[in-house]
Design a protein around this motif. Structure first.
Motif, PDB file in Angstrom:
ATOM      1  N   THR A  24      22.855 -24.909  45.072  1.00 37.48           N
ATOM      2  CA  THR A  24      24.221 -25.066  44.593  1.00 37.48           C
ATOM      3  C   THR A  24      24.921 -23.719  44.470  1.00 37.48           C
ATOM      4  O   THR A  24      24.320 -22.729  44.062  1.00 37.48           O
ATOM      5  CB  THR A  24      24.215 -25.789  43.231  1.00 37.48           C
ATOM      6  OG1 THR A  24      23.738 -27.132  43.426  1.00 37.48           O
ATOM      7  CG2 THR A  24      25.604 -25.846  42.622  1.00 37.48           C
ATOM      8  N   THR A  25      26.204 -23.696  44.850  1.00 37.35           N
ATOM      9  CA  THR A  25      27.044 -22.504  44.716  1.00 37.35           C
ATOM     10  C   THR A  25      28.292 -22.885  43.922  1.00 37.35           C
ATOM     11  O   THR A  25      28.456 -24.035  43.508  1.00 37.35           O
ATOM     12  CB  THR A  25      27.452 -21.964  46.092  1.00 37.35           C
ATOM     13  OG1 THR A  25      28.277 -22.949  46.759  1.00 37.35           O
ATOM     14  CG2 THR A  25      26.229 -21.680  46.961  1.00 37.35           C
ATOM     15  N   ASP A  26      29.210 -21.921  43.725  1.00 36.49           N
ATOM     16  CA  ASP A  26      30.461 -22.228  43.030  1.00 36.49           C
ATOM     17  C   ASP A  26      31.263 -23.280  43.781  1.00 36.49           C
ATOM     18  O   ASP A  26      31.965 -24.094  43.179  1.00 36.49           O
ATOM     19  CB  ASP A  26      31.309 -20.960  42.869  1.00 36.49           C
ATOM     20  CG  ASP A  26      30.707 -19.977  41.881  1.00 36.49           C
ATOM     21  OD1 ASP A  26      29.857 -20.409  41.073  1.00 36.49           O
ATOM     22  OD2 ASP A  26      31.076 -18.793  41.919  1.00 36.49           O
ATOM     23  N   GLU A  27      31.158 -23.255  45.103  1.00 37.23           N
ATOM     24  CA  GLU A  27      31.944 -24.168  45.935  1.00 37.23           C
ATOM     25  C   GLU A  27      31.219 -25.479  46.202  1.00 37.23           C
ATOM     26  O   GLU A  27      31.850 -26.526  46.346  1.00 37.23           O
ATOM     27  CB  GLU A  27      32.273 -23.488  47.266  1.00 37.23           C
ATOM     28  CG  GLU A  27      33.230 -24.263  48.145  1.00 37.23           C
ATOM     29  CD  GLU A  27      33.637 -23.476  49.383  1.00 37.23           C
ATOM     30  OE1 GLU A  27      34.469 -23.974  50.158  1.00 37.23           O
ATOM     31  OE2 GLU A  27      33.126 -22.356  49.568  1.00 37.23           O
TER      32      GLU A  27
ATOM     33  N   THR B 229      31.654 -30.598  47.931  1.00 38.07           N
ATOM     34  CA  THR B 229      32.222 -29.281  48.207  1.00 38.07           C
ATOM     35  C   THR B 229      33.675 -29.256  47.750  1.00 38.07           C
ATOM     36  O   THR B 229      34.456 -30.140  48.104  1.00 38.07           O
ATOM     37  CB  THR B 229      32.140 -28.951  49.708  1.00 38.07           C
ATOM     38  OG1 THR B 229      30.779 -29.078  50.144  1.00 38.07           O
ATOM     39  CG2 THR B 229      32.617 -27.533  49.975  1.00 38.07           C
TER      40      THR B 229
ATOM     41  N   SER C 225      37.383 -27.073  47.291  1.00 38.81           N
ATOM     42  CA  SER C 225      38.143 -25.957  47.858  1.00 38.81           C
ATOM     43  C   SER C 225      39.630 -26.158  47.590  1.00 38.81           C
ATOM     44  O   SER C 225      40.068 -27.236  47.183  1.00 38.81           O
ATOM     45  CB  SER C 225      37.890 -25.832  49.368  1.00 38.81           C
ATOM     46  OG  SER C 225      38.320 -27.002  50.046  1.00 38.81           O
TER      47      SER C 225
ATOM     48  N   THR D 176      28.044 -28.320  45.299  1.00 37.30           N
ATOM     49  CA  THR D 176      27.049 -28.854  44.374  1.00 37.30           C
ATOM     50  C   THR D 176      26.200 -29.880  45.111  1.00 37.30           C
ATOM     51  O   THR D 176      26.737 -30.796  45.745  1.00 37.30           O
ATOM     52  CB  THR D 176      27.711 -29.523  43.154  1.00 37.30           C
ATOM     53  OG1 THR D 176      28.553 -28.573  42.490  1.00 37.30           O
ATOM     54  CG2 THR D 176      26.658 -30.024  42.179  1.00 37.30           C
TER      55      THR D 176
ATOM     56  N   ASP E 169      35.799 -23.428  40.805  1.00 41.35           N
ATOM     57  CA  ASP E 169      35.441 -23.855  39.453  1.00 41.35           C
ATOM     58  C   ASP E 169      36.625 -24.451  38.700  1.00 41.35           C
ATOM     59  O   ASP E 169      36.444 -25.140  37.690  1.00 41.35           O
ATOM     60  CB  ASP E 169      34.877 -22.677  38.652  1.00 41.35           C
ATOM     61  CG  ASP E 169      33.457 -22.328  39.063  1.00 41.35           C
ATOM     62  OD1 ASP E 169      32.793 -23.195  39.664  1.00 41.35           O
ATOM     63  OD2 ASP E 169      33.018 -21.198  38.791  1.00 41.35           O
TER      64      ASP E 169
ATOM     65  N   SER F 262      39.500 -20.019  42.396  1.00 41.14           N
ATOM     66  CA  SER F 262      38.104 -20.394  42.226  1.00 41.14           C
ATOM     67  C   SER F 262      37.919 -21.905  42.325  1.00 41.14           C
ATOM     68  O   SER F 262      38.675 -22.674  41.721  1.00 41.14           O
ATOM     69  CB  SER F 262      37.596 -19.917  40.863  1.00 41.14           C
ATOM     70  OG  SER F 262      36.303 -20.431  40.611  1.00 41.14           O
TER      71      SER F 262
ATOM     72  N   ASP G  26      19.821 -26.613  41.589  1.00 43.15           N
ATOM     73  CA  ASP G  26      20.444 -25.329  41.266  1.00 43.15           C
ATOM     74  C   ASP G  26      20.286 -24.304  42.383  1.00 43.15           C
ATOM     75  O   ASP G  26      21.209 -23.530  42.659  1.00 43.15           O
ATOM     76  CB  ASP G  26      19.848 -24.773  39.969  1.00 43.15           C
ATOM     77  CG  ASP G  26      20.223 -25.614  38.755  1.00 43.15           C
ATOM     78  OD1 ASP G  26      21.310 -26.230  38.777  1.00 43.15           O
ATOM     79  OD2 ASP G  26      19.432 -25.666  37.794  1.00 43.15           O
TER      80      ASP G  26
ATOM     81  N   GLU H 161      37.145 -29.386  38.296  1.00 44.30           N
ATOM     82  CA  GLU H 161      36.015 -29.710  37.434  1.00 44.30           C
ATOM     83  C   GLU H 161      35.623 -31.184  37.547  1.00 44.30           C
ATOM     84  O   GLU H 161      36.361 -32.069  37.121  1.00 44.30           O
ATOM     85  CB  GLU H 161      36.348 -29.376  35.980  1.00 44.30           C
ATOM     86  CG  GLU H 161      36.701 -27.910  35.751  1.00 44.30           C
ATOM     87  CD  GLU H 161      37.166 -27.638  34.332  1.00 44.30           C
ATOM     88  OE1 GLU H 161      37.302 -28.614  33.559  1.00 44.30           O
ATOM     89  OE2 GLU H 161      37.403 -26.463  34.005  1.00 44.30           O
TER      90      GLU H 161
END
Length: 248
Positions: free
Chosen positions: A154-157, A118, A120, A159, A135, A133, A151, A138
């Motif tokens: 999984t979210t933007d925040e 996660t 943040s 994995t 994202d 973000s 998938d 990386e």
């Protein structure tokens, strides 16, 4: 005759939190990390002492959770990112830093493992920032070596990754990631101030910290399909010899 209901250990888990202060042009002294752990109760069918899990960073064990013969929890506490920068090296957004994360089976039975990462941001007051973000943080994931990204989970925040092969006692998985990078566009957002005919430009997010939480779970391979459903709440396909699994 009523069929006896099977019971399974929920999971052996450790939660690791890493944070690094994003000071543009900062030195290694600005990097810090902290570790916290939690565990859940096990059913009586499998003794806790059989399952152990360790998280490795660049080949070194940074944290682990195991159990002694008396079912006493043993936790190794360490620090992440201590080797992120070289001596007098300044942190540079856009640069790729070595960050190889892998999981070791430190117990004495074969297991399947899962990792939840996660990402943040926090401001200088320690409050979570939702405008930046995740994202921008990386981690380069490696999925040609047995690891797979779920998938649908999984979210933007967050994995979620599963290792699709059983990990034998004492063995270590291949790395699930190899580099860490902060998107350089975070350093292009500057604020302009004018005072006494002097113009000053400062980085808008210069005192922000990025955070990576890694939750590592392990369940036994025996009756793996039901055990994984009980522990993780997901449906999987498991080979007849219980050495490989795949998500449904």
């Amino acid at each position: 005759m009523k069929k006896k209901k099977k019971s399974f250990p929920k999971k052996s888990a450790l939660l690791l939190t890493a944070s690094a202060l994003l000071l543009i042009g900062s030195t290694v002294g600005s990097t810090r990390a902290a570790l916290t752990y939690y565990s859940e109760n096990y059913s009586a069918q499998i003794e806790m002492q059989n399952i152990g899990v360790s998280l490795l960073e660049n080949g070194d064990v940074v944290s682990s959770q195991d159990f002694t013969s008396k079912n006493q929890k043993e936790v190794k506490d360490g620090e992440l990112l201590t080797g992120l920068l070289g001596k007098d090296e300044k942190f540079a957004p856009g640069k790729k830093y070595k960050e190889e994360l892998s999981v070791q089976n430190s117990g004495n039975i074969d297991t399947f493992v899962r990792v939840i990462l996660t990402k943040s941001w926090q401001n200088k007051e320690g409050k979570k920032n939702t405008t930046l973000s995740p994202d921008l943080i990386e981690l380069n994931f490696l999925t040609a070596n047995g690891w797979v990204v779920a998938d649908q989970q999984t979210t933007d925040e967050r994995t979620v990754l599963y290792y699709t092969k059983a990990v034998k006692a004492g063995d270590t998985t291949p790395a699930l990631s190899d580099t860490l990078r902060i998107d350089p566009k975070i350093a292009t957002d500057v604020e302009k101030t004018v005072k006494d005919n002097t113009i000053t430009y400062t980085y808008k997010y210069g005192n922000y910290t990025f955070h990576i939480d890694a939750e590592v779970d392990a369940v036994q391979t025996h009756n793996a399909k039901d055990a994984i459903k009980s522990a993780w709440g997901v449906d999987v396909n498991v080979s007849d010899d219980e050495t490989t699994m795949s998500l449904q």
